[in-house]
Write a protein that holds these residues in place. Sequence first.
Motif, PDB file in Angstrom:
ATOM      1  N   LEU A 181       0.836  -1.204   0.000  1.00  0.00           N
ATOM      2  CA  LEU A 181       0.000   0.000   0.000  1.00  0.00           C
ATOM      3  C   LEU A 181       0.869   1.252   0.000  1.00  0.00           C
ATOM      4  O   LEU A 181       0.579   2.230  -0.691  1.00  0.00           O
ATOM      5  CB  LEU A 181      -0.926   0.008   1.222  1.00  0.00           C
ATOM      6  CG  LEU A 181      -1.747   1.296   1.424  1.00  0.00           C
ATOM      7  CD1 LEU A 181      -2.677   1.533   0.253  1.00  0.00           C
ATOM      8  CD2 LEU A 181      -2.513   1.248   2.738  1.00  0.00           C
ATOM      9  N   LEU A 182       1.952   1.231   0.755  1.00  0.00           N
ATOM     10  CA  LEU A 182       2.862   2.373   0.781  1.00  0.00           C
ATOM     11  C   LEU A 182       3.408   2.651  -0.621  1.00  0.00           C
ATOM     12  O   LEU A 182       3.445   3.806  -1.072  1.00  0.00           O
ATOM     13  CB  LEU A 182       4.010   2.119   1.759  1.00  0.00           C
ATOM     14  CG  LEU A 182       5.107   3.188   1.796  1.00  0.00           C
ATOM     15  CD1 LEU A 182       4.553   4.553   2.175  1.00  0.00           C
ATOM     16  CD2 LEU A 182       6.218   2.779   2.755  1.00  0.00           C
ATOM     17  N   ALA A 183       3.816   1.590  -1.323  1.00  0.00           N
ATOM     18  CA  ALA A 183       4.296   1.759  -2.700  1.00  0.00           C
ATOM     19  C   ALA A 183       3.187   2.322  -3.584  1.00  0.00           C
ATOM     20  O   ALA A 183       3.418   3.222  -4.416  1.00  0.00           O
ATOM     21  CB  ALA A 183       4.801   0.429  -3.250  1.00  0.00           C
ATOM     22  N   ASP A 184       1.944   1.819  -3.399  1.00  0.00           N
ATOM     23  CA  ASP A 184       0.801   2.328  -4.167  1.00  0.00           C
ATOM     24  C   ASP A 184       0.617   3.828  -3.978  1.00  0.00           C
ATOM     25  O   ASP A 184       0.227   4.543  -4.908  1.00  0.00           O
ATOM     26  CB  ASP A 184      -0.498   1.617  -3.741  1.00  0.00           C
ATOM     27  CG  ASP A 184      -0.532   0.152  -4.131  1.00  0.00           C
ATOM     28  OD1 ASP A 184       0.247  -0.241  -5.021  1.00  0.00           O
ATOM     29  OD2 ASP A 184      -1.330  -0.598  -3.539  1.00  0.00           O
ATOM     30  N   LEU A 185       0.878   4.309  -2.772  1.00  0.00           N
ATOM     31  CA  LEU A 185       0.660   5.723  -2.459  1.00  0.00           C
ATOM     32  C   LEU A 185       1.831   6.600  -2.892  1.00  0.00           C
ATOM     33  O   LEU A 185       1.647   7.790  -3.194  1.00  0.00           O
ATOM     34  CB  LEU A 185       0.416   5.889  -0.957  1.00  0.00           C
ATOM     35  CG  LEU A 185      -0.851   5.213  -0.425  1.00  0.00           C
ATOM     36  CD1 LEU A 185      -0.886   5.261   1.097  1.00  0.00           C
ATOM     37  CD2 LEU A 185      -2.105   5.865  -1.001  1.00  0.00           C
ATOM     38  N   LEU A 186       3.034   6.028  -2.944  1.00  0.00           N
ATOM     39  CA  LEU A 186       4.193   6.800  -3.375  1.00  0.00           C
ATOM     40  C   LEU A 186       4.242   6.977  -4.892  1.00  0.00           C
ATOM     41  O   LEU A 186       4.660   8.029  -5.394  1.00  0.00           O
ATOM     42  CB  LEU A 186       5.489   6.123  -2.896  1.00  0.00           C
ATOM     43  CG  LEU A 186       5.805   6.206  -1.403  1.00  0.00           C
ATOM     44  CD1 LEU A 186       7.001   5.325  -1.062  1.00  0.00           C
ATOM     45  CD2 LEU A 186       6.069   7.651  -0.981  1.00  0.00           C
ATOM     46  N   VAL A 187       3.811   5.944  -5.635  1.00  0.00           N
ATOM     47  CA  VAL A 187       3.927   5.981  -7.102  1.00  0.00           C
ATOM     48  C   VAL A 187       3.236   7.199  -7.726  1.00  0.00           C
ATOM     49  O   VAL A 187       3.829   7.867  -8.584  1.00  0.00           O
ATOM     50  CB  VAL A 187       3.404   4.655  -7.712  1.00  0.00           C
ATOM     51  CG1 VAL A 187       3.112   4.804  -9.202  1.00  0.00           C
ATOM     52  CG2 VAL A 187       4.423   3.544  -7.488  1.00  0.00           C
ATOM     53  N   PRO A 188       1.993   7.557  -7.334  1.00  0.00           N
ATOM     54  CA  PRO A 188       1.355   8.724  -7.965  1.00  0.00           C
ATOM     55  C   PRO A 188       2.073  10.046  -7.707  1.00  0.00           C
ATOM     56  O   PRO A 188       1.806  11.039  -8.393  1.00  0.00           O
ATOM     57  CB  PRO A 188      -0.045   8.742  -7.326  1.00  0.00           C
ATOM     58  CG  PRO A 188      -0.277   7.361  -6.821  1.00  0.00           C
ATOM     59  CD  PRO A 188       1.071   6.880  -6.409  1.00  0.00           C
ATOM     60  N   LEU A 189       2.979  10.073  -6.720  1.00  0.00           N
ATOM     61  CA  LEU A 189       3.721  11.304  -6.421  1.00  0.00           C
ATOM     62  C   LEU A 189       4.928  11.483  -7.341  1.00  0.00           C
ATOM     63  O   LEU A 189       5.573  12.525  -7.323  1.00  0.00           O
ATOM     64  CB  LEU A 189       4.191  11.285  -4.964  1.00  0.00           C
ATOM     65  CG  LEU A 189       3.092  11.114  -3.908  1.00  0.00           C
ATOM     66  CD1 LEU A 189       3.699  11.052  -2.505  1.00  0.00           C
ATOM     67  CD2 LEU A 189       2.068  12.242  -3.990  1.00  0.00           C
TER      68      LEU A 189
END
Length: 314
Positions: free
Chosen positions: A176-184
């Motif tokens: 989930l952390l990776a999911d949230l970092l990618v759009p940034l």
Amino acid sequence: MSIPASSSAPAGHRSGFACFVGRPNAGKSTLTNALVGTKVAITSNRPQTTRHTVRGIVHRPEAQLVLVDTPGLHKPRTLLGQRLNDVVRATWAEVDAIGFCLPANEKVGPGDRFIAGELAQIRRTPKVAVVTKTDLAERDALAEQLIAVDRLGKEAGFEWAEIVPVSAVSGAQVELLADLLVPLLPEGPPLYPEGDLTDEPEQVMVAELIREAALEGVRDELPHSIAVVVEEMLPREDRPADRPLLDIHANLFIERPSQKGIVIGPKGARLKHVGSTARRQIEALLGTPVFLDLHVKVAKDWQRDPKQLRRLGF
């Protein structure tokens, strides 16, 4: 950040750099390893373990996330400490997103507020609060910590892009952390070839694995004053192709002659244990049998000596 050779990617592909910051021993290296899926950053229960900026590379069909692992920001007491802090600040200025690691099982303290104040000065870079080590906190304590972390951002004068509780040990919410970092990250092709997990030279990673083994071996007996330099890594010439052997010669540097006996141990037992532990890790990293030759040397007060720091790679 210098950008390596890239390759073509589908439309909408994102690629960029993120770094984890936080007090020493906040779980940054363990989290980097969990996201990458293998060991690219050394971990230890001793603060101030990380000295080199290690990049771990997370490959996804739609993105490539390059993780920069920095030393913990701290109040420096030596020239080495000052240089480590400079590394942290230089990294913050160059990445696309910052993850601030705060352990779930430790209350927000002055060190966290200091870092939050420093982060507030970097206005354009999105900041994600990563509440680490959730496996060590009860549900109610975790809820209180999430509220405290939200308040920390507001007091420092900025809003978190996300607040994410994770456990690198159990794997909870790491994806989930990776999911949230990618759009940034900005849109763009991959920065590294598929399959690359780090851009650290093998020699640097080998030295770090040896140092990790040495730190675990001496526990609290020795101040945090071990440096490792790999002098040579060469395939042994007389070996058949199906039975290769890599000879590695490395020096462990300590600051005072009195520390030598602590690292070597009675009849060399401790150094032998360090060697066998490090050799297993190095063989797993390089995928080849290794002969590891270790020597302990004194570099007097190296953490405070600019010439010694340069010689030891800092």
